[in-house]
Enzyme design. Sequence first.
Site: not given
Ligand SMILES: [Zn+2]
Length: 310
Positions: A89, A243
């Site tokens: 993400d 991430h």
């Molecule tokens: Zn996020």
Amino acid sequence: MMKSFIALFILFNIVNAELPGTWPPLDKPAPAVAGWSSLINATNVTNALILPPFTSCAQTSGYCRAPCGCYRDEILNCPTKKDWSLTFDDGPSDYTSRLVDFLNAQNVKATFYVVGSQVYRYPDVLKKIYDSGHEIGVHTWSHSSLTSLSNEQIIAEIKHTELAVWQVTGIATRTIRPPYGDCDDRVRDIIRQLGYKLVLWDSDTQDYLSNSNPKFDLNWIAGNFTQWTSKDKGKTGHISLEHDLFPQTTLAAERAVPILKKARYNMVTPATCNRISAYAFPAPSTHSLSTTSGGVPSNSTSKNNKHIKK
Ligand SMILES: [Zn+2]
Ligand SMILES: *[C@@H]1O[C@H](CO)[C@@H](O)[C@H](O)[C@H]1NC(C)=O
Ligand SMILES: *[C@@H]1O[C@H](CO)[C@@H](O)[C@H](O)[C@H]1NC(C)=O
Ligand SMILES: *[C@@H]1O[C@H](CO)[C@@H](O)[C@H](O)[C@H]1NC(C)=O
Ligand SMILES: *[C@@H]1O[C@H](CO)[C@@H](O)[C@H](O)[C@H]1NC(C)=O
């Protein structure tokens, strides 16, 4: 000396070309766009209170807030045991390209839930993700918690990101991971009416904590993968959350791949393992939304992509 400096400057500029067109301010909740607000039937959207920005699960709307113990039809895992979806993400970022090279060398497909503001900054990296065969989903324009936005802003957050991705790749996304996993029935209704599927996760590395907590040990990330895969009594496969916005989490992500391979997981995307389509088909040749918007992205043809390095 000057010449090579100029050459370097030009190269750097091409590599970091920003997305052409007119876009809302970066990293701020996207303003409503009239032509997009009418895409949904607002009388068929749950009338839940707009909440403060997500910080913890203490605040609920009373309308089944995820990730706070209430889920409806969100995708949380892969239904088949021994399937594993690696998801990243908050990118694309300066660090994503190296991760994509690594995944490509490993012949592994991952999924990137991208932030529209980052797509604006790194269109060439998004193109590389897509051209390498990885999957792309929406993670909103500004990374705001969706339960804190109006219906119209939620639509604009999704559609600006969809349009940015479309402008670079020609695909129209149909999966979304909301920031913080934050959604309630109001957000779900809007997302459903826009033709999107919500994808959350069941295996959270919490890698993002390494950005604020100096005591976070990056070895924990690989440690979590080892633990999850060596004691996997679950009846389903899994979706892990990492991430690619920070250098340390993006680098640490590489260590998960040999662990998953050794434990003989099949690495598939959430859309593939759940047998849904990540994109709208047929891919639009001209994005219909670009002409109906209230003057925002008014001329977003792929021809405008001439700045993007092929
Ligand atoms: Zn996020
Ligand atoms: C919107 O939804 C309501 C409730 O389901 C329905 O009665 C109405 O006809 C819909 N309006 C449109 C324009 O589809
Ligand atoms: C409107 O909402 C109802 C229930 O909330 C649902 O069954 C129906 O499919 C919705 N209609 C549309 C057009 O979204
Ligand atoms: C998994 O990560 C958590 C932090 O998110 C950490 O406390 C824990 O020690 C890790 N587990 C292993 C086996 O490394
Ligand atoms: C849109 O862009 C094309 C080429 O990029 C240009 O020829 C055309 O005039 C533009 N239209 C508008 C309305 O700006």
